[in-house]
Design a protein around this motif. Structure first.
Motif, short mmCIF file in Angstrom:
data_model
loop_
_atom_site.label_atom_id
_atom_site.label_comp_id
_atom_site.label_asym_id
_atom_site.label_seq_id
_atom_site.Cartn_x
_atom_site.Cartn_y
_atom_site.Cartn_z
N ILE A 146 25.47 -47.34 59.00
CA ILE A 146 25.96 -47.55 60.37
C ILE A 146 26.30 -46.21 61.02
CG2 ILE A 146 27.95 -48.38 61.68
CD1 ILE A 146 27.92 -50.90 60.05
N GLY A 147 26.97 -45.34 60.29
CA GLY A 147 27.30 -44.02 60.83
C GLY A 147 26.06 -43.23 61.18
N LYS A 148 25.07 -43.26 60.32
CA LYS A 148 23.81 -42.55 60.59
C LYS A 148 23.11 -43.14 61.80
CE LYS A 148 21.07 -40.94 57.55
NZ LYS A 148 20.07 -40.73 56.47
N SER A 149 23.09 -44.47 61.88
CA SER A 149 22.40 -45.14 62.98
C SER A 149 23.04 -44.79 64.33
CB SER A 149 22.43 -46.66 62.76
OG SER A 149 21.78 -47.34 63.81
N LEU A 150 24.37 -44.73 64.35
CA LEU A 150 25.06 -44.38 65.59
C LEU A 150 24.71 -42.96 66.02
CD1 LEU A 150 27.05 -45.33 67.74
CD2 LEU A 150 28.92 -44.51 66.28
N ALA A 151 24.66 -42.06 65.05
CA ALA A 151 24.29 -40.67 65.36
C ALA A 151 22.86 -40.57 65.87
CB ALA A 151 24.47 -39.80 64.11
N GLU A 152 21.96 -41.36 65.30
CA GLU A 152 20.56 -41.35 65.74
C GLU A 152 20.45 -41.84 67.19
OE1 GLU A 152 18.00 -40.15 64.34
OE2 GLU A 152 18.48 -39.95 62.20
N TYR A 158 20.30 -37.86 74.02
CA TYR A 158 20.31 -36.46 74.43
C TYR A 158 18.92 -35.84 74.35
CZ TYR A 158 25.28 -35.73 75.21
OH TYR A 158 26.56 -35.77 75.74
N GLY A 159 17.91 -36.68 74.30
CA GLY A 159 16.55 -36.19 74.30
C GLY A 159 16.17 -35.41 73.06
N GLY A 160 16.84 -35.70 71.95
CA GLY A 160 16.53 -35.01 70.70
C GLY A 160 17.10 -33.61 70.60
N ASN A 161 18.06 -33.27 71.47
CA ASN A 161 18.65 -31.93 71.43
C ASN A 161 20.17 -32.01 71.58
OD1 ASN A 161 19.20 -29.21 71.48
ND2 ASN A 161 18.41 -28.90 73.57
N ILE A 162 20.88 -31.88 70.47
CA ILE A 162 22.36 -31.89 70.52
C ILE A 162 22.93 -30.58 69.98
CG2 ILE A 162 22.64 -34.40 70.40
CD1 ILE A 162 23.04 -34.14 67.39
N GLU A 163 22.08 -29.59 69.82
CA GLU A 163 22.54 -28.30 69.30
C GLU A 163 23.58 -27.68 70.22
OE1 GLU A 163 20.72 -24.12 67.52
OE2 GLU A 163 19.38 -25.68 68.32
N GLY A 164 24.73 -27.31 69.63
CA GLY A 164 25.79 -26.68 70.40
C GLY A 164 26.69 -27.65 71.14
N LEU A 190 24.57 -35.46 62.77
CA LEU A 190 24.96 -34.58 63.87
C LEU A 190 24.94 -33.11 63.46
CD1 LEU A 190 27.94 -36.51 65.56
CD2 LEU A 190 25.51 -36.56 66.14
N GLU A 191 25.56 -32.81 62.33
CA GLU A 191 25.67 -31.41 61.92
C GLU A 191 24.32 -30.83 61.49
OE1 GLU A 191 30.36 -31.42 60.58
OE2 GLU A 191 28.81 -31.62 59.03
N SER A 192 23.46 -31.68 60.94
CA SER A 192 22.13 -31.19 60.54
C SER A 192 21.27 -30.83 61.74
CB SER A 192 21.41 -32.24 59.68
OG SER A 192 21.05 -33.37 60.47
N ARG A 193 21.68 -31.31 62.92
CA ARG A 193 20.91 -31.03 64.14
C ARG A 193 21.66 -30.11 65.10
NH1 ARG A 193 18.36 -37.20 64.63
NH2 ARG A 193 17.44 -37.11 62.54
N GLY A 194 22.63 -29.42 64.55
CA GLY A 194 23.27 -28.35 65.32
C GLY A 194 24.49 -28.73 66.13
N ALA A 195 24.95 -29.98 66.05
CA ALA A 195 26.13 -30.40 66.80
C ALA A 195 27.40 -29.86 66.13
CB ALA A 195 26.20 -31.92 66.88
#
Length: 324
Positions: A146-152, A158-164, A190-195
């Motif tokens: 569920i946590g992963k799904s919410l992050a996805e 955000y159009g596949g860009n949450i870095e920063g 989130l953290e693996s994608r730069g958030a």
């Protein structure tokens, strides 16, 4: 001599049949005389977040001819209070228990002792934060998924860009295995994608959430990991107290749906409370009715809700169970 041996074998056979009959009668006699009783102990049982869960319990109790007792609890409770409630229900004739456990290894040990008296099924999650430490059966969703799904869902928005981007995480309860698993799944994506996770807050009393959320540093998104914190975030969003942050979260109540419908929550994930109630009681009923049936953990699904498809035909049943 042969006749004596035949008589001896015949007597032994008759005694064996009688013994088997007696055992069967002991395990099945309740079905003809009185119903089995299953007691349910969950925190803040009158909250609307449990509506679909209790409806599932009710339907299963009718199908299985079970006497159902949902203990009225006005809020969260301590380990000692939960133990007192469980012992009281056993003293009052409960044949089995469905329990939302207080977090911690001590709770796990206490529940194992209870299991020696009557069958126990845990609801939502295990007591211990380390899943491998738990031996008790659980009926609930895959909280990590569920946590992963919410992050996805958030990442897609955000159009596949949450870095920063900066995020904040809130949870109404502190230390539960369910919330720990949800946060772990959320953070991994989130953290693996730069958030950046700017803060994570849990265990705040309901009446203190409004002031707490006001005082936290600004983030782009507030993620609520349970129904109580989601309702608090939705309310703060409606009052413009989140510094413009968007809200995503997990919830089971009609209040959570209201905030989604009014665009105060962008995405809502709803664990299947109805089947959590239905399957947990059914599994215990089968154990009570069939002595050799071993209680198994049951995983329930979850639904991703968006405002645009909230009232579509596929979601009608879900909304109906949440309103019971």
């Amino acid at each position: 001599m042969k006749d004596h041996k035949k008589i001896f074998i015949l007597v032994e056979s008759i005694l064996a049949v009688m013994l088997i009959g007696l055992v069967i009668r002991m395990f099945w006699e309740k079905s003809g005389e009185s119903r089995y009783k299953i007691a349910v102990i969950i925190q803040n049982s009158d909250s609307s977040q449990w509506a679909s869960f209790k409806y599932g319990l009710k339907m299963a109790a009718e199908d299985q001819n079970i006497e159902l007792s949902v203990v009225s609890t006005g809020g969260t409770f301590t380990l000692e209070e939960e133990q007192d409630l469980l012992e009281a229900e056993i003293s009052n004739g409960a044949d089995a228990l469905i329990v939302q456990p207080v977090p911690g290894r001590e709770a796990e040990e206490m529940l194992r002792k209870m299991e020696k008296k009557v069958p126990v099924m845990l609801a939502v999650c295990a007591a211990s934060r380390e899943t491998e430490d738990s031996t008790l059966p659980v009926t609930g969703p895959d909280n990590y998924a569920i946590g992963k799904s919410l992050a996805e869902e958030l990442w897609k928005d955000y159009g596949g860009n949450i870095e920063g981007k900066f995020f904040g995480i809130i949870a109404g309860e502190d230390g539960s295995q369910a919330l720990a698993s949800r946060e772990r799944g959320l953070r991994e994506v989130l953290e693996s994608r730069g958030a950046k996770i700017r803060w994570s807050v849990s265990g705040v009393h309901a009446e203190d959430w409004e002031q707490s959320l006001k005082s936290l540093s600004k983030v782009e998104v507030v993620v609520a990991l349970d129904d109580r914190s989601l309702a608090a975030a939705g309310k703060s969003s409606a009052a413009n107290d989140l510094h413009g942050a968007l809200v995503y979260g997990i919830g089971n109540s009609t209040e959570a749906v209201y905030y989604l419908d009014t665009d105060r929550v962008q995405c809502l994930i709803v664990p299947d409370g109805f089947h959590m109630g239905y399957q947990s009681l059914t599994e215990l009923a089968e154990n009570l009715g069939r002595y050799f049936h071993q209680i198994q953990s049951q995983e329930v699904s979850y639904t991703v809700l968006r405002r645009e498809d909230l009232f579509t035909e596929k979601n009608q049943e879900l909304l109906f169970t949440m309103s019971q």
